[in-house]
Design a protein around this motif. Sequence first.
Motif, PDB file in Angstrom:
ATOM      1  N   ARG A  28     -17.056 101.440  78.135  1.00 56.72           N
ATOM      2  CA  ARG A  28     -15.930 102.231  78.639  1.00 56.72           C
ATOM      3  C   ARG A  28     -15.243 101.506  79.787  1.00 56.72           C
ATOM      4  O   ARG A  28     -14.005 101.458  79.859  1.00 56.72           O
ATOM      5  N   ARG A 106     -15.979 104.810  72.489  1.00 57.57           N
ATOM      6  CA  ARG A 106     -15.801 104.203  73.820  1.00 57.57           C
ATOM      7  C   ARG A 106     -14.333 104.274  74.245  1.00 57.57           C
ATOM      8  O   ARG A 106     -14.022 104.448  75.433  1.00 57.57           O
ATOM      9  N   ASP A 109     -13.824 107.731  75.525  1.00 60.70           N
ATOM     10  CA  ASP A 109     -14.410 107.869  76.868  1.00 60.70           C
ATOM     11  C   ASP A 109     -13.487 107.276  77.925  1.00 60.70           C
ATOM     12  O   ASP A 109     -13.335 107.829  79.022  1.00 60.70           O
ATOM     13  N   ASN A 113     -11.097 108.906  81.380  1.00 63.64           N
ATOM     14  CA  ASN A 113     -11.473 108.454  82.719  1.00 63.64           C
ATOM     15  C   ASN A 113     -10.379 108.855  83.706  1.00 63.64           C
ATOM     16  O   ASN A 113      -9.188 108.845  83.375  1.00 63.64           O
ATOM     17  N   PHE A 156     -12.669 113.784  69.310  1.00 62.55           N
ATOM     18  CA  PHE A 156     -12.920 113.609  70.749  1.00 62.55           C
ATOM     19  C   PHE A 156     -11.995 114.445  71.629  1.00 62.55           C
ATOM     20  O   PHE A 156     -12.064 114.361  72.853  1.00 62.55           O
TER      21      PHE A 156
END
Length: 218
Positions: A28, A106, A109, A113, A156
């Motif tokens: 990530r 990833r 993710d 952030n 996701f």
Amino acid sequence: MRANGIAITLVLALLAGAASAQTAAPTRDDIVGKLNHFEQAAEVDLPALKQQVMERAKARIKNDPGPVNRPLIAPDLANLPAFNAQIQFDADTPIIQPASYQTVGRIADALVNSSLLPYTFLIVGHVESNAKTREANAILSQRRADAIRDVLVNTFKISTKRLHPIGLGEEQFLDRAKPTSTVNGQLQILTYAKVPEEAPAHPAAAPGPAAKKPAKKR
């Protein structure tokens, strides 16, 4: 002889380790590091660009310079922060192979952030030059970009408002010197623009005082 055998085993182990390192999914933090350097939005009209890609891919240009010298269709995209992902698809389809699920996870993710939450992103599909027509490759690259967007949204829960898929086919090679290189099949995530700020909702006007009824005459 035994020493030679040990040396060969060690070399093979090192080569295997290097190969696995090359195919390991990015972290990530790797992805965030590539995408969090946004400075200015690119001057790109996405609906118009999609149309231009298809029109150019369909065109039978008499003096086409060939894939090596073909001009980039959206050169401004090169100025945006980019992460190039090696996503494996089934041949000639937008079906993501299980080996690439971790990489897509990833990417998800990274997009949630805190440093990337203020931005929207382009999902850019590319295809290496092959025996297929440029039109077929343009369509395939768009379908693959759409497939990545759909997984990020449906699996996701990334907001669809933050993701803009665009397929460039053979119209913007990542490695123009080697059009048939697998590098040109990589998918790109580009930091595109800041998330538009929503206008604050206007509070309902407070009701005024009730009008007094006139007094009854006696």
